[in-house]
Design an enzyme around this catalytic site. Sequence first.
Site, PDB file in Angstrom:
ATOM      1  N   PHE A 158      24.355  27.301 -13.053  1.00  0.00           N
ATOM      2  CA  PHE A 158      24.022  26.251 -12.087  1.00  0.00           C
ATOM      3  C   PHE A 158      23.243  25.171 -12.815  1.00  0.00           C
ATOM      4  O   PHE A 158      22.219  25.440 -13.429  1.00  0.00           O
ATOM      5  CB  PHE A 158      23.206  26.782 -10.907  1.00  0.00           C
ATOM      6  CG  PHE A 158      22.970  25.722  -9.876  1.00  0.00           C
ATOM      7  CD1 PHE A 158      23.956  25.414  -8.936  1.00  0.00           C
ATOM      8  CD2 PHE A 158      21.795  24.980  -9.859  1.00  0.00           C
ATOM      9  CE1 PHE A 158      23.767  24.400  -8.002  1.00  0.00           C
ATOM     10  CE2 PHE A 158      21.598  23.974  -8.922  1.00  0.00           C
ATOM     11  CZ  PHE A 158      22.584  23.680  -7.993  1.00  0.00           C
ATOM     12  N   ASP A 169      19.049  24.939 -20.291  1.00  0.00           N
ATOM     13  CA  ASP A 169      18.624  24.491 -18.968  1.00  0.00           C
ATOM     14  C   ASP A 169      17.549  25.459 -18.491  1.00  0.00           C
ATOM     15  O   ASP A 169      17.843  26.563 -18.032  1.00  0.00           O
ATOM     16  CB  ASP A 169      19.827  24.482 -18.016  1.00  0.00           C
ATOM     17  CG  ASP A 169      19.443  24.091 -16.589  1.00  0.00           C
ATOM     18  OD1 ASP A 169      18.235  24.076 -16.268  1.00  0.00           O
ATOM     19  OD2 ASP A 169      20.360  23.820 -15.785  1.00  0.00           O
ATOM     20  N   LYS A 200      11.784  22.078 -11.873  1.00  0.00           N
ATOM     21  CA  LYS A 200      11.159  22.743 -10.735  1.00  0.00           C
ATOM     22  C   LYS A 200       9.621  22.887 -10.781  1.00  0.00           C
ATOM     23  O   LYS A 200       8.934  22.224 -10.034  1.00  0.00           O
ATOM     24  CB  LYS A 200      11.842  24.097 -10.515  1.00  0.00           C
ATOM     25  CG  LYS A 200      13.285  23.909 -10.007  1.00  0.00           C
ATOM     26  CD  LYS A 200      13.917  25.194  -9.588  1.00  0.00           C
ATOM     27  CE  LYS A 200      15.145  24.996  -8.722  1.00  0.00           C
ATOM     28  NZ  LYS A 200      16.393  24.719  -9.438  1.00  0.00           N
TER      29      LYS A 200
HETATM   30  C1  LIG Z   1      17.569  23.932  -9.425  1.00  0.00           C
HETATM   31  C2  LIG Z   1      18.323  23.875 -10.688  1.00  0.00           C
HETATM   32  C3  LIG Z   1      18.933  22.677 -11.130  1.00  0.00           C
HETATM   33  C4  LIG Z   1      18.997  21.430 -10.287  1.00  0.00           C
HETATM   34  O1  LIG Z   1      17.763  20.878 -10.047  1.00  0.00           O
HETATM   35  P1  LIG Z   1      17.610  19.750  -8.911  1.00  0.00           P
HETATM   36  O2  LIG Z   1      16.178  19.345  -8.999  1.00  0.00           O
HETATM   37  O3  LIG Z   1      17.979  20.382  -7.611  1.00  0.00           O
HETATM   38  O4  LIG Z   1      18.541  18.642  -9.288  1.00  0.00           O
HETATM   39  C5  LIG Z   1      19.514  22.687 -12.376  1.00  0.00           C
HETATM   40  N1  LIG Z   1      19.526  23.793 -13.150  1.00  0.00           N
HETATM   41  C6  LIG Z   1      18.973  24.951 -12.748  1.00  0.00           C
HETATM   42  C7  LIG Z   1      18.992  26.126 -13.663  1.00  0.00           C
HETATM   43  C8  LIG Z   1      18.370  25.031 -11.500  1.00  0.00           C
HETATM   44  O5  LIG Z   1      17.847  26.187 -11.086  1.00  0.00           O
END
Ligand SMILES: *Cc1c(COP(=O)(O)O)cnc(C)c1O
Length: 406
Positions: free
Chosen positions: A139, A224, A253
Amino acid sequence: MNSSAHYKELASKYLVGNYGERTVVLARGKGTRVWDADGREYLDFLAGISVNNLGHCHPAVVAAIQKQSAQLMHCSNLYLIPQQAELAEKLCNLSFADKCFFANTGGEANEAAIKLARLYSKTKFGPGRHEIITFRNSFHGRTIATITATGQDKVQKGFEPLLEGFHYATFNDLPSVTNLMSERTCAVMIEPVQGEGGVTAVDNEFLVGLRKECTARNILLIFDEVQCGMARTGRMFAYQNYDVEPDVMTLAKALGNGMPISALLTRSDFSEVFTPGTHGTTFGGNPLAMAAGLAVVDTMVSENIPARALDTGDYFRAEIAKRLGDFPNVEGLRGLGLMVGIVLNHPGAPVIKECLNRGLLLNCTMGNVLRLLPPLVVTREECDQAVDILCEVLAMDEIRSSGENQ
Ligand SMILES: *Cc1c(COP(=O)(O)O)cnc(C)c1O
């Protein structure tokens, strides 16, 4: 504050329905607890999906935001923002990186990483080298580029045509990655711990192999860490659990503990392609967000939050293994530190609902993996309370029987 029912009525009338029905209407938070609009208390083992890592309304973050909001909230990146330079220095000193770019969301930081990888490759090696390998069940966000990077049909469906040049490998399977690598590949993007993809941690051996292949072929390795970074796994950054460093890392986050903020961290040999005018953002790196980020990083360092997450994570995992390990419907325990996944042999949704009724917030990914992401300041007693509730719910006949025919 009106009643929960009042806000639900307003929401169903005026809000776009993309989030589905929300049963809880939250009004207030402190530490590991939140309260709904009717005053009911919950133990928060989701922390805004690993955003409130220092707990809700941490006093240092609240004070920093209050002070900065009365001084300067926004001024554009046409001007140098002192707090931006300071936060960049701190993040670089804590990590492999020596350069930092700030944005607002995880998706945006990943967009920046994708753009950097393409531009670096084009600048250094010429055109035709724009492909990026990501992983199934990953994701990376909700923008067009990041849903393309996300290896999940349900996130992409209906938004085609997607971006050209993305390929999906299998997590922890090196041949599946090398098979996709070619002279057209510019980057590999991976979450060290897949969050939405079932709380699955990467294997060290796989990651070491991946690093070697990327280095040998001048392919950028992007981590990421939007969800697994910022002390969640028991180290400040998840990659520090492994014998590997990335070329680019994205954070978001928990970096602002609730204030929207994200970052791309990299090394100057890669970042030098982002010359004036190549990339930018209006809000990214604004003084208010930077003040929150500085308070978060300072607090995490001074209060030894990564070590605390590791310690409490070990305790929490041991308690889950001890008290839930023999449940016939519990198939396994996943994750790292305080990023915890409990794999069930039946859907997790009814469990989430029953936990909610008992005052415990958590969620579920991949249909059957309970995801627990408490604030990192959670106590052992609070972990015990969460395990008590899980024991009660997972022992319910109607919950257990839902797994018997699977
Ligand atoms: C939440 C998340 C995103 C996206 O972040 P947003 O602030 O919602 O754009 C990207 N990568 C990972 C691993 C995430 O958990």
